[in-house]
Scaffold this motif. Sequence first.
Motif, PDB file in Angstrom:
ATOM      1  N   SER A   1      33.861  36.185   2.349  1.00 11.97           N
ATOM      2  CA  SER A   1      32.419  36.442   2.238  1.00 11.97           C
ATOM      3  C   SER A   1      31.965  36.354   0.785  1.00 11.97           C
ATOM      4  CB  SER A   1      32.067  37.831   2.790  1.00 11.97           C
ATOM      5  OG  SER A   1      32.503  37.958   4.119  1.00 11.97           O
ATOM      6  N   GLU A   2      32.785  36.892  -0.114  1.00 14.49           N
ATOM      7  CA  GLU A   2      32.419  36.823  -1.535  1.00 14.49           C
ATOM      8  C   GLU A   2      32.388  35.368  -1.992  1.00 14.49           C
ATOM      9  OE1 GLU A   2      31.608  39.459  -3.272  1.00 14.49           O
ATOM     10  OE2 GLU A   2      32.542  41.170  -2.275  1.00 14.49           O
ATOM     11  N   ILE A   3      33.356  34.589  -1.546  1.00 15.31           N
ATOM     12  CA  ILE A   3      33.467  33.198  -1.981  1.00 15.31           C
ATOM     13  C   ILE A   3      32.322  32.349  -1.398  1.00 15.31           C
ATOM     14  CG2 ILE A   3      34.915  31.112  -1.832  1.00 15.31           C
ATOM     15  CD1 ILE A   3      35.973  33.232  -3.819  1.00 15.31           C
TER      16      ILE A   3
ATOM     17  N   ASP B   1      30.693  36.855 -10.971  1.00 15.73           N
ATOM     18  CA  ASP B   1      31.207  38.121 -10.438  1.00 15.73           C
ATOM     19  C   ASP B   1      31.673  37.964  -8.992  1.00 15.73           C
ATOM     20  OD1 ASP B   1      30.843  39.669 -12.684  1.00 15.73           O
ATOM     21  OD2 ASP B   1      29.102  40.768 -11.927  1.00 15.73           O
ATOM     22  N   GLU B   2      30.875  37.266  -8.181  1.00 17.70           N
ATOM     23  CA  GLU B   2      31.227  37.122  -6.760  1.00 17.70           C
ATOM     24  C   GLU B   2      32.546  36.344  -6.622  1.00 17.70           C
ATOM     25  OE1 GLU B   2      29.645  39.106  -5.259  1.00 17.70           O
ATOM     26  OE2 GLU B   2      27.487  39.026  -5.608  1.00 17.70           O
ATOM     27  N   ALA B   3      32.738  35.331  -7.466  1.00 13.37           N
ATOM     28  CA  ALA B   3      34.026  34.628  -7.467  1.00 13.37           C
ATOM     29  C   ALA B   3      35.133  35.618  -7.797  1.00 13.37           C
ATOM     30  CB  ALA B   3      34.017  33.490  -8.487  1.00 13.37           C
ATOM     31  N   GLY B   4      34.890  36.458  -8.796  1.00 13.49           N
ATOM     32  CA  GLY B   4      35.869  37.475  -9.178  1.00 13.49           C
ATOM     33  C   GLY B   4      36.171  38.420  -8.016  1.00 13.49           C
ATOM     34  N   HIS B   5      35.126  38.855  -7.312  1.00 11.32           N
ATOM     35  CA  HIS B   5      35.334  39.758  -6.171  1.00 11.32           C
ATOM     36  C   HIS B   5      36.237  39.103  -5.133  1.00 11.32           C
ATOM     37  CE1 HIS B   5      31.232  41.858  -7.123  1.00 11.32           C
ATOM     38  NE2 HIS B   5      32.121  41.940  -8.100  1.00 11.32           N
ATOM     39  N   GLY B   6      35.969  37.824  -4.874  1.00 12.47           N
ATOM     40  CA  GLY B   6      36.811  37.110  -3.922  1.00 12.47           C
ATOM     41  C   GLY B   6      38.268  37.109  -4.378  1.00 12.47           C
TER      42      GLY B   6
ATOM     43  N   GLU C   1      30.624  46.502 -10.412  1.00 14.92           N
ATOM     44  CA  GLU C   1      29.881  45.297 -10.777  1.00 14.92           C
ATOM     45  C   GLU C   1      28.656  45.068  -9.895  1.00 14.92           C
ATOM     46  OE1 GLU C   1      33.852  43.107 -12.540  1.00 14.92           O
ATOM     47  OE2 GLU C   1      32.850  42.166 -10.848  1.00 14.92           O
ATOM     48  N   GLU C   2      28.698  45.637  -8.670  1.00 14.13           N
ATOM     49  CA  GLU C   2      27.629  45.339  -7.717  1.00 14.13           C
ATOM     50  C   GLU C   2      26.268  45.918  -8.110  1.00 14.13           C
ATOM     51  OE1 GLU C   2      27.358  43.307  -5.375  1.00 14.13           O
ATOM     52  OE2 GLU C   2      29.380  42.858  -4.699  1.00 14.13           O
ATOM     53  N   SER C   3      26.259  47.048  -8.832  1.00 16.21           N
ATOM     54  CA  SER C   3      24.954  47.683  -9.038  1.00 16.21           C
ATOM     55  C   SER C   3      24.049  46.803  -9.920  1.00 16.21           C
ATOM     56  CB  SER C   3      25.106  49.096  -9.594  1.00 16.21           C
ATOM     57  OG  SER C   3      25.747  49.045 -10.825  1.00 16.21           O
TER      58      SER C   3
END
Lengths: 111, 335
Positions: free
Chosen positions: B63-65, B93-98, B176-178
């Motif tokens: 989902s993050e990716i 950041d979203e790539a990082g989360h993935g 990181e999300e906030s």
Amino acid sequence: MAKAENSKFENRATEAAGHETWPLWEVFIRSARGLSHVHAGSLHAPDATMAVRNARDLYTRRMEGVSVWVVPSAEVTASDPDAKGAYFESAQGKEYRHASYYTKSEGVKHL
Amino acid sequence: MTVSEPRTPHAVSAVTDAGEGTDEERALFESVIADDKRIEPRDWMPSAYRRTLVRQMSQHAHSEIIGMQPEANWITRAPSLKRKAILMAKVQDEAGHGLYLYSATETLGTGRDVLNDQLIQGKARYSSIFNYPAPTWADMGAIGWLVDGAAIVNQVPLCRASFGPYARAMVRICKEESFHQRQGFEILLELMQGTQAQQEMAQDAVNRWFAPSLMMFGPPDAESTNSAQSMAWNIKRFSNDELRQRFVDMLVPQAEVLGITFPDPELAWNEERGHYDFGELDWDEFAEVLAGRGPCNAQRLQRRRDAHNDGAWVREAAAAYARKTAGRAVEGAAA
Ligand SMILES: [Fe+2]
Ligand SMILES: [Fe+2]
């Protein structure tokens, strides 16, 4: 998805993947001078130089670190988790290793 | 302790399915869960626990990716250099989360290549929210505010999930999300202070994202099949409906600050419950999108596949270079 379509697709995916997986590295970050490096996570990279670079981009985007270590995951030797009790309980029954064991000196200053 | 352990690529972290386990191993697992402590990768765990985690964590990673795409499309068209920089940081950041989540999933013994293949072959699920289009700049605001907002409500309790690597990845992600949520809110606030056309654009985006963001919490409790077991294992802490309610209660006052409304005639404060009531969601639509028949499913998956294939030469070149330099080092040592 139909069988034929599926197998054609899988071929393409494997081809593109190049039959090769980059090794796994464990990443350790020193968050500030004076502190130890702490395990942050892991990542895949072809070699140590790229692993350090990827670790910087992945784990220190907000100045979380001043130093990065990477170690090939395969090179880490760990204790056996099944031997937990036997391996780590040698300190049990050895309370005399702790200052709190010595109570007779209570009230004496600077001791 | 065994003299030496097998040095597989996952030697430190991962052990694959260890079967039924001894009485002692099962008791240890149960007591760790009962004491609300953390299970670590090399501990014995029931195979269903492992399977549940691999499924949930890899879906989360996917989902993050995939979630990078709706926003990445807008990087070149962002209205200012500042907004471009912000959007790039968010997508990165979203790539990082993935990647945090893939690396945590790998500690359970399922390799990255396997997870990646599942995604690009269309065999894995990811959050259905990313199959909706983002046609205007205001969508960047609505996505940050509503989609990242819902993700936060979902993810904060996961920071206490019983599997250590998952919980630790979630702590990093939540930090990181906030920023993601706030930058979205700010985009909408600026549009709402702009021209009438800008206000309408903001309202239109919120109208489209409101219901899908509420559906991010999953089906109603009565129809949620895996929930009870996940709660018993301390993977999940609150039910889908509880989290959805929490999200709606959080949103309404924020919408008032924006001067934006939600497309739900039943949305009203319920004095008795101490919560906002809201209308029934379209679960048929949810099922359709999840089954691959949403507005952008095919496009998202194709984009992911293309990116993977286009990157093949980079991966191959880097691997060839690593082999070559490693070979040189060996020759040097021998000379
Ligand atoms: Fe994220
Ligand atoms: Fe986000």
